[in-house]
Design a protein around this motif. Structure first.
Motif, PDB file in Angstrom:
ATOM      1  N   TYR A  56      41.310  37.380  41.379  1.00 53.95           N
ATOM      2  CA  TYR A  56      40.903  36.944  42.721  1.00 53.95           C
ATOM      3  C   TYR A  56      40.806  35.424  42.789  1.00 53.95           C
ATOM      4  N   ARG A  57      40.222  34.775  41.760  1.00 52.19           N
ATOM      5  CA  ARG A  57      40.066  33.311  41.783  1.00 52.19           C
ATOM      6  C   ARG A  57      41.458  32.630  41.689  1.00 52.19           C
ATOM      7  N   ARG A  58      42.365  33.191  40.868  1.00 55.63           N
ATOM      8  CA  ARG A  58      43.705  32.603  40.757  1.00 55.63           C
ATOM      9  C   ARG A  58      44.467  32.691  42.079  1.00 55.63           C
ATOM     10  N   ASP A  59      44.354  33.886  42.735  1.00 47.56           N
ATOM     11  CA  ASP A  59      45.050  34.047  44.018  1.00 47.56           C
ATOM     12  C   ASP A  59      44.432  33.182  45.099  1.00 47.56           C
ATOM     13  N   GLN A  60      43.159  32.905  44.968  1.00 43.32           N
ATOM     14  CA  GLN A  60      42.525  31.990  45.937  1.00 43.32           C
ATOM     15  C   GLN A  60      43.187  30.610  45.873  1.00 43.32           C
ATOM     16  N   ALA A  61      43.374  30.147  44.624  1.00 44.21           N
ATOM     17  CA  ALA A  61      44.010  28.823  44.458  1.00 44.21           C
ATOM     18  C   ALA A  61      45.451  28.841  44.969  1.00 44.21           C
ATOM     19  N   GLN A  62      46.169  29.940  44.705  1.00 39.75           N
ATOM     20  CA  GLN A  62      47.535  30.036  45.183  1.00 39.75           C
ATOM     21  C   GLN A  62      47.605  30.181  46.692  1.00 39.75           C
ATOM     22  N   PHE A  63      46.606  30.837  47.263  1.00 36.03           N
ATOM     23  CA  PHE A  63      46.578  30.971  48.718  1.00 36.03           C
ATOM     24  C   PHE A  63      46.406  29.606  49.380  1.00 36.03           C
ATOM     25  N   GLN A  64      45.605  28.717  48.745  1.00 39.52           N
ATOM     26  CA  GLN A  64      45.422  27.365  49.287  1.00 39.52           C
ATOM     27  C   GLN A  64      46.742  26.572  49.254  1.00 39.52           C
ATOM     28  N   ALA A  65      47.568  26.942  48.253  1.00 38.05           N
ATOM     29  CA  ALA A  65      48.864  26.258  48.151  1.00 38.05           C
ATOM     30  C   ALA A  65      49.957  26.967  48.937  1.00 38.05           C
ATOM     31  N   GLY A  66      49.627  28.092  49.569  1.00 36.77           N
ATOM     32  CA  GLY A  66      50.579  28.836  50.390  1.00 36.77           C
ATOM     33  C   GLY A  66      51.512  29.706  49.578  1.00 36.77           C
ATOM     34  N   ALA A  67      51.135  30.027  48.294  1.00 42.63           N
ATOM     35  CA  ALA A  67      52.017  30.820  47.427  1.00 42.63           C
ATOM     36  C   ALA A  67      51.829  32.320  47.613  1.00 42.63           C
ATOM     37  N   LYS A  70      33.191  46.649  32.709  1.00 36.98           N
ATOM     38  CA  LYS A  70      32.879  45.223  32.812  1.00 36.98           C
ATOM     39  C   LYS A  70      34.142  44.386  32.556  1.00 36.98           C
ATOM     40  N   ALA A  71      34.979  44.827  31.600  1.00 38.41           N
ATOM     41  CA  ALA A  71      36.227  44.102  31.330  1.00 38.41           C
ATOM     42  C   ALA A  71      37.150  44.159  32.539  1.00 38.41           C
ATOM     43  N   SER A  72      37.226  45.325  33.171  1.00 38.65           N
ATOM     44  CA  SER A  72      38.055  45.454  34.370  1.00 38.65           C
ATOM     45  C   SER A  72      37.527  44.569  35.487  1.00 38.65           C
ATOM     46  N   ALA A  73      36.216  44.497  35.617  1.00 36.92           N
ATOM     47  CA  ALA A  73      35.626  43.650  36.654  1.00 36.92           C
ATOM     48  C   ALA A  73      35.909  42.182  36.378  1.00 36.92           C
ATOM     49  N   THR A  74      35.866  41.781  35.103  1.00 41.12           N
ATOM     50  CA  THR A  74      36.166  40.394  34.747  1.00 41.12           C
ATOM     51  C   THR A  74      37.615  40.046  35.089  1.00 41.12           C
ATOM     52  N   LEU A  75      38.527  40.988  34.786  1.00 42.05           N
ATOM     53  CA  LEU A  75      39.935  40.755  35.109  1.00 42.05           C
ATOM     54  C   LEU A  75      40.144  40.661  36.623  1.00 42.05           C
ATOM     55  N   ALA A  76      39.458  41.533  37.375  1.00 40.95           N
ATOM     56  CA  ALA A  76      39.593  41.507  38.835  1.00 40.95           C
ATOM     57  C   ALA A  76      39.066  40.198  39.402  1.00 40.95           C
ATOM     58  N   GLU A  77      37.987  39.668  38.813  1.00 39.81           N
ATOM     59  CA  GLU A  77      37.445  38.400  39.301  1.00 39.81           C
ATOM     60  C   GLU A  77      38.390  37.250  38.978  1.00 39.81           C
ATOM     61  N   THR A  78      38.995  37.291  37.780  1.00 36.45           N
ATOM     62  CA  THR A  78      39.954  36.240  37.406  1.00 36.45           C
ATOM     63  C   THR A  78      41.161  36.256  38.339  1.00 36.45           C
ATOM     64  N   SER A  91      43.310  42.096  49.240  1.00 31.82           N
ATOM     65  CA  SER A  91      43.399  43.195  48.276  1.00 31.82           C
ATOM     66  C   SER A  91      42.686  42.848  46.975  1.00 31.82           C
ATOM     67  N   ASP A  92      42.852  41.587  46.513  1.00 29.12           N
ATOM     68  CA  ASP A  92      42.161  41.155  45.295  1.00 29.12           C
ATOM     69  C   ASP A  92      40.645  41.209  45.470  1.00 29.12           C
ATOM     70  N   ALA A  93      40.163  40.787  46.669  1.00 35.38           N
ATOM     71  CA  ALA A  93      38.713  40.803  46.935  1.00 35.38           C
ATOM     72  C   ALA A  93      38.173  42.228  46.926  1.00 35.38           C
ATOM     73  N   ALA A  94      38.914  43.164  47.518  1.00 34.89           N
ATOM     74  CA  ALA A  94      38.488  44.565  47.533  1.00 34.89           C
ATOM     75  C   ALA A  94      38.459  45.143  46.129  1.00 34.89           C
ATOM     76  N   ASN A  95      39.467  44.811  45.314  1.00 38.35           N
ATOM     77  CA  ASN A  95      39.494  45.295  43.938  1.00 38.35           C
ATOM     78  C   ASN A  95      38.310  44.763  43.142  1.00 38.35           C
ATOM     79  N   LEU A  96      37.933  43.511  43.390  1.00 39.44           N
ATOM     80  CA  LEU A  96      36.785  42.930  42.686  1.00 39.44           C
ATOM     81  C   LEU A  96      35.488  43.641  43.067  1.00 39.44           C
ATOM     82  N   ARG A  97      35.300  43.864  44.372  1.00 40.10           N
ATOM     83  CA  ARG A  97      34.080  44.564  44.807  1.00 40.10           C
ATOM     84  C   ARG A  97      34.022  45.972  44.229  1.00 40.10           C
TER      85      ARG A  97
END
Length: 393
Positions: A122-133, A112-120, A141-147
């Motif tokens: 993924y959400r951080r990279d989502q925000a960075q992806f919107q900024a083009g970072a 569960k801790a690993s899943a929480t980290l993977a979700e965090t 890859s982050d989405a696959a790791n979360l699933r």
């Protein structure tokens, strides 16, 4: 020559004398038999009675629970806690037993801790992806790791859940078969769970009865465990296939069992009413003798009336006024052919040959013949119960 004639005469005289003595003795014996009269035979009798019978189909069936199962764990483990007592009534999904699962729960927490980290992540990279970072590949890859992390959590949660045994339905528990600290292999029986109300009775009927039964038809059942209790129910299902070996069809009926008196595995006698009541002359089955040329009974009539006939040509029998010691004419036995019908318990229906009130021999008829003198002794009577029950020996 004269001596020979005297000797022959003496022999003849002796033979005549011996023959006369023997003949006189035989004559005296015959006179004694004649003085004794015709022998009498002791029999028991009953009066033929008219009874109302409801036509019904009868069968013997086996009881089974509407729902029943022997509960066990899917995985092996050591018994940690037992949450029930033998004979309890339990609700659906109630916890019954817990296997030791501390290591599995710890592993679940790590996942569960690993899943929480993977979700965090993924959400951080989502925000960075919107900024083009970050690139689309990083986000994928982050989405696959979360699933994957969530799937591992679900898998471990299922394993932890298998360490618990819960009631799959509401019912009555049997006797506990395990103890605390015991190692259980997968599939080891823990306790039986049975839903007892309603309870099913399965029985077979001949194929010619199919036209007389239907789903929803009322039935009654009885068990030798409760000889004075009748259980009512109705037909729940009829097998759509007839057994080719016996030409019987299987029928299932549901019985009301609120007091849980009937238990799975017991057998029960089933009766299905199929028509209106009809009146029959009934006799004990022991009264009827079945022969290749027809069924017969012996009726008791006053001597001189054994040849009387009724309006239908049947022999009639005047009931004896005193069964123990008849007054007036001697009683004699008269053999009568009868047509038998259905049987019920110790009784048989007589369709023709005997009328209500006729005195019919129930035992001792094997030694009788037409016109035999009889003496009635009813101190012992054969069973005449329409619903007999087994007797403890």
């Amino acid at each position: 020559m004269k001596r020979w004639l005297l000797l022959i005469g003496a022999v003849v005289l002796l033979v005549v004398l011996i023959g006369g003595v023997k003949g006189y003795g035989a004559y005296q014996m015959f006179q004694g038999f004649a003085a004794q009269g015709q022998p009498k035979f002791t029999v028991s009798t009953t009066k033929a009675e008219s009874q109302d019978w409801l036509p019904q189909l009868s069968a013997v069936g086996s009881l089974r629970a509407e729902r029943g199962a022997d509960l066990s764990a899917e995985v092996a483990g050591i018994v940690d806690t037992i949450e029930f007592h033998s004979g309890d009534d339990v609700k659906s999904n109630q916890l019954l037993l817990q296997l030791r699962s501390a290591d599995d729960v710890a592993h679940l927490d790590a996942l569960k801790a690993s899943a929480t980290l993977a979700e965090t992540t993924y959400r951080r990279d989502q925000a960075q992806f919107q900024a083009g970072a970050v690139s689309q590949a990083t986000l994928d890859s982050d989405a696959a790791n979360l699933r994957s992390a969530k799937a591992q959590v679900a898998e471990q949660q299922a394993l932890v859940d298998k360490k618990q045994v819960r009631a799959p339905f509401a019912g009555h528990l049997g006797i506990r078969a395990v103890d605390l600290g015991q190692y259980l292999a997968a599939g080891t029986k823990i306790v039986t769970l049975q839903q007892l109300d309603p309870i099913f009775v399965d029985f077979n009927l001949p194929q010619q009865s199919l036209s007389q039964i239907g789903v929803g038809q009322k039935i009654s059942a009885s068990s030798d465990a409760y000889p004075d209790k009748s259980f009512v129910g109705q037909i729940a299902a009829i097998n759509p296939q007839v057994d080719t070996d016996t030409r019987n069809v299987q029928v299932r009926a549901a019985l009301s069992n609120p007091e849980h008196r009937l238990l799975p595995g017991m057998y029960a006698s089933v009766g299905i009413e199929i028509g209106a009541a009809a009146s029959y002359i009934t006799l004990p089955q022991t009264a009827v003798s079945y022969n290749p040329y027809g069924a017969t009974v012996y009726v008791v009539v006053p001597q001189g009336q054994e040849g009387a006939k009724d309006g239908q040509g049947n022999a009639t029998a005047k009931p004896a006024a005193d069964r123990a010691k008849p007054a007036g004419p001697e009683l004699v036995a008269k053999q009568v052919f009868v047509t038998t019908g259905a049987t019920r318990g110790d009784q048989v229906a007589i369709l023709k040959g005997v009328s209500a009130g006729d005195e019919v021999v129930t035992s001792g008829q094997i030694k009788l013949k037409n016109g035999a003198l009889v003496t009635i002794n009813n101190s012992v009577q054969p069973s005449n119960d329409p619903n007999p029950t087994p007797q403890e020996q």
